[in-house]
Motif scaffolding. Sequence first.
Motif, PDB file in Angstrom:
ATOM      1  N   GLY A   9      -8.992 -72.090 -59.467  1.00 63.04           N
ATOM      2  CA  GLY A   9     -10.354 -72.333 -59.812  1.00 63.04           C
ATOM      3  C   GLY A   9     -11.602 -72.149 -59.135  1.00 63.04           C
ATOM      4  N   PRO A  10     -12.049 -72.685 -58.700  1.00 60.19           N
ATOM      5  CA  PRO A  10     -13.647 -72.394 -58.183  1.00 60.19           C
ATOM      6  C   PRO A  10     -13.025 -74.094 -56.723  1.00 60.19           C
ATOM      7  CG  PRO A  10     -14.057 -73.505 -60.458  1.00 60.19           C
ATOM      8  CD  PRO A  10     -12.695 -73.693 -60.395  1.00 60.19           C
ATOM      9  N   GLU A  11     -12.617 -75.063 -57.265  1.00 58.11           N
ATOM     10  CA  GLU A  11     -11.967 -76.504 -56.284  1.00 58.11           C
ATOM     11  C   GLU A  11     -11.362 -75.204 -55.425  1.00 58.11           C
ATOM     12  OE1 GLU A  11     -11.222 -79.982 -57.930  1.00 58.11           O
ATOM     13  OE2 GLU A  11      -9.727 -80.307 -56.224  1.00 58.11           O
ATOM     14  N   THR A  12     -10.819 -75.114 -55.319  1.00 59.36           N
ATOM     15  CA  THR A  12      -9.616 -74.267 -54.941  1.00 59.36           C
ATOM     16  C   THR A  12     -10.302 -73.332 -53.899  1.00 59.36           C
ATOM     17  OG1 THR A  12      -7.439 -73.923 -56.598  1.00 59.36           O
ATOM     18  CG2 THR A  12      -7.574 -72.573 -54.663  1.00 59.36           C
ATOM     19  N   VAL A  13     -11.279 -72.451 -54.291  1.00 61.47           N
ATOM     20  CA  VAL A  13     -11.997 -71.276 -53.732  1.00 61.47           C
ATOM     21  C   VAL A  13     -12.729 -72.248 -52.749  1.00 61.47           C
ATOM     22  CG1 VAL A  13     -14.012 -69.876 -53.930  1.00 61.47           C
ATOM     23  CG2 VAL A  13     -11.945 -69.955 -55.899  1.00 61.47           C
ATOM     24  N   LYS A  14     -13.683 -73.528 -53.635  1.00 59.49           N
ATOM     25  CA  LYS A  14     -13.945 -74.521 -52.224  1.00 59.49           C
ATOM     26  C   LYS A  14     -13.503 -74.531 -50.801  1.00 59.49           C
ATOM     27  CE  LYS A  14     -17.907 -75.890 -53.496  1.00 59.49           C
ATOM     28  NZ  LYS A  14     -18.828 -76.329 -54.702  1.00 59.49           N
ATOM     29  N   HIS A  15     -12.095 -74.947 -51.340  1.00 55.13           N
ATOM     30  CA  HIS A  15     -11.038 -76.212 -50.343  1.00 55.13           C
ATOM     31  C   HIS A  15     -10.498 -74.574 -49.128  1.00 55.13           C
ATOM     32  CE1 HIS A  15      -8.341 -77.982 -48.152  1.00 55.13           C
ATOM     33  NE2 HIS A  15      -7.050 -77.908 -48.978  1.00 55.13           N
ATOM     34  N   LEU A  16     -11.163 -73.153 -50.094  1.00 49.86           N
ATOM     35  CA  LEU A  16     -10.217 -72.124 -49.075  1.00 49.86           C
ATOM     36  C   LEU A  16     -11.523 -71.932 -47.775  1.00 49.86           C
ATOM     37  CD1 LEU A  16      -8.643 -69.443 -51.071  1.00 49.86           C
ATOM     38  CD2 LEU A  16     -10.086 -68.768 -49.128  1.00 49.86           C
ATOM     39  N   GLU A  17     -12.592 -71.592 -48.298  1.00 57.09           N
ATOM     40  CA  GLU A  17     -14.082 -71.611 -48.192  1.00 57.09           C
ATOM     41  C   GLU A  17     -14.315 -72.156 -46.640  1.00 57.09           C
ATOM     42  OE1 GLU A  17     -16.443 -69.007 -51.525  1.00 57.09           O
ATOM     43  OE2 GLU A  17     -16.998 -70.682 -50.790  1.00 57.09           O
ATOM     44  N   ASN A  18     -13.773 -73.607 -47.023  1.00 59.51           N
ATOM     45  CA  ASN A  18     -13.837 -74.869 -45.926  1.00 59.51           C
ATOM     46  C   ASN A  18     -12.920 -74.653 -44.984  1.00 59.51           C
ATOM     47  OD1 ASN A  18     -15.791 -75.920 -47.011  1.00 59.51           O
ATOM     48  ND2 ASN A  18     -15.127 -77.810 -48.210  1.00 59.51           N
ATOM     49  N   CYS A  19     -12.409 -74.085 -45.257  1.00 63.26           N
ATOM     50  CA  CYS A  19     -10.671 -74.137 -44.740  1.00 63.26           C
ATOM     51  C   CYS A  19     -10.832 -72.576 -43.108  1.00 63.26           C
ATOM     52  CB  CYS A  19      -9.315 -73.086 -45.017  1.00 63.26           C
ATOM     53  SG  CYS A  19      -7.607 -73.563 -44.160  1.00 63.26           S
ATOM     54  N   MET A  20     -11.808 -71.551 -43.744  1.00 65.63           N
ATOM     55  CA  MET A  20     -12.071 -70.300 -43.079  1.00 65.63           C
ATOM     56  C   MET A  20     -13.024 -70.635 -42.676  1.00 65.63           C
ATOM     57  SD  MET A  20     -12.781 -66.967 -45.150  1.00 65.63           S
ATOM     58  CE  MET A  20     -11.329 -66.916 -46.528  1.00 65.63           C
ATOM     59  N   ARG A  21     -13.801 -71.701 -42.549  1.00 68.81           N
ATOM     60  CA  ARG A  21     -15.050 -71.344 -41.980  1.00 68.81           C
ATOM     61  C   ARG A  21     -14.630 -72.054 -40.773  1.00 68.81           C
ATOM     62  NH1 ARG A  21     -18.122 -74.605 -45.834  1.00 68.81           N
ATOM     63  NH2 ARG A  21     -19.447 -73.055 -46.736  1.00 68.81           N
ATOM     64  N   THR A  22     -13.436 -72.834 -40.349  1.00 66.42           N
ATOM     65  CA  THR A  22     -13.269 -73.450 -39.451  1.00 66.42           C
ATOM     66  C   THR A  22     -12.137 -71.555 -38.435  1.00 66.42           C
ATOM     67  OG1 THR A  22     -11.297 -74.886 -40.186  1.00 66.42           O
ATOM     68  CG2 THR A  22     -13.689 -75.899 -39.610  1.00 66.42           C
ATOM     69  N   ALA A  23     -11.664 -71.308 -39.867  1.00 68.94           N
ATOM     70  CA  ALA A  23     -10.726 -70.590 -38.803  1.00 68.94           C
ATOM     71  C   ALA A  23     -10.685 -69.430 -37.755  1.00 68.94           C
ATOM     72  CB  ALA A  23     -10.294 -69.702 -40.207  1.00 68.94           C
ATOM     73  N   LYS A  24     -10.251 -68.591 -36.715  1.00 71.16           N
ATOM     74  CA  LYS A  24     -11.197 -67.464 -35.770  1.00 71.16           C
ATOM     75  C   LYS A  24     -10.331 -66.415 -36.486  1.00 71.16           C
ATOM     76  CE  LYS A  24     -13.606 -70.139 -33.281  1.00 71.16           C
ATOM     77  NZ  LYS A  24     -14.700 -70.692 -33.942  1.00 71.16           N
ATOM     78  N   THR A  25      -9.519 -66.489 -37.013  1.00 71.46           N
ATOM     79  CA  THR A  25      -8.557 -65.529 -37.450  1.00 71.46           C
ATOM     80  C   THR A  25      -8.254 -65.539 -38.978  1.00 71.46           C
ATOM     81  OG1 THR A  25      -8.100 -64.880 -35.136  1.00 71.46           O
ATOM     82  CG2 THR A  25      -6.716 -63.640 -37.215  1.00 71.46           C
ATOM     83  N   LEU A  26      -8.462 -64.050 -39.678  1.00 67.67           N
ATOM     84  CA  LEU A  26      -7.705 -64.267 -41.148  1.00 67.67           C
ATOM     85  C   LEU A  26      -7.149 -63.013 -41.274  1.00 67.67           C
ATOM     86  CD1 LEU A  26      -7.367 -64.794 -44.286  1.00 67.67           C
ATOM     87  CD2 LEU A  26      -9.486 -63.558 -44.579  1.00 67.67           C
TER      88      LEU A  26
END
Length: 396
Positions: free
Chosen positions: A297-314
Amino acid sequence: MKFKTLVDIKNIEEKRALVRVDINVPMEEGRVTDTTRIERIRPTVVELAGRGAKVILLAHFGRPQGEVVASMSLKPVVPALSRVFGTDVKFAADCCGEQAVSAIAAMEPGDVLLLENTRFHPCEEKNNPSFGKELAALGDIFVNDAFSAAHRAHASTVGIAEHLPAYAGRAMQAELEALEKGLGDPVHPVMAIVGGAKISTKLDLLGNLVARVDHLVIGGGMANTFLAALGLGVGASLCEHDLGDTARAIMEKAQENNCEIILPADVVVAEEFKAGSAHAVVRADAVPDDRMILDAGPETVKHLENCMRTAKTLVWNGPLGAFEMAPFDAATVAAARFAASRTQSGDLVSVAGGGDTVAALNHAGVVEDFTYVSTAGGAFLEWMEGKTLPGVAALG
Ligand code: AMP
């Protein structure tokens, strides 16, 4: 991971370079319909030929099971090779024996020759030592440019390398360097996204990732197995209920390794596994019994994007939902586009591949915007599982 590359080859002129390539290209009515794989090996072929080597291409095509199957001949690929390489590629109707020997004897420096499907010989997949030796006798050096075949210990990927100086081609080198940045020696924090249908096919992969990454997002059908293992009802969703203990063991291992597992907090549920099926967003702990989860869902996507904002590698394998059917592609597309924009702004190294991942990223229109997207299915997954690939080890 140490391996030699084309720059390490000295005095290449007039040498016979046996080059293992992946030209397992899609064909329709005897014509190549997608030349992506041929374009990937072009730099290696053009460089070797330009330096005066005699370039002899070794490849498999399909699964002929050790027999000569006319529909799996590599001959129809020759015109596409000639077009992409910009040279007249010759063909020998066998990858060893008299036909190969005489075709090679007739080569001039800079020529390119394609040998027939290595898998027409049962000795290829068995990595029969004398077959590997016979292939090696056709050349002076061995170049492997087929990462996608590197998880198989076959005569043309491993056996041959025992008898000749072995080097990674440019495509292999690019792939290995990208993978090294993804998991070998990555910049932390490292985030992994693993999605797709089932966990049963990705147990080794999950086990390896929880020991190496800082955040592991689990999506797709496999997230349902984790939600169920936590005691949540998943309704009519795809779920491997018998793997509850396994899912709990993975979560425990993650905790021991300080890896945060991110499961969907909200999900898109539908009546049927069908495009456009009636759907709704619900919390992951409130899935109705007669509905199936088809996307995050959209809330999960938002959380995932926040996590990706600080990640250096995916590192990414597998879609977050049933991406082939709108609107259940939404989470996959949003996350892919976010990763692409972080990559383009220089904030993220993004490496993706395996199974349906390339199709999902293509669907999101971001393949070109990731740091590296591997088209190697099985080999990419085995690399994500932390395994040593025999074809790569043979280059060491
Ligand atoms: P894999 O080959 O394991 O990466 O799985 C990819 C497949 O998983 C795709 O065909 C997706 O449609 C499917 N998939 C993803 N999420 C779900 C889901 N929630 N329920 C059923 N299938 C899913």
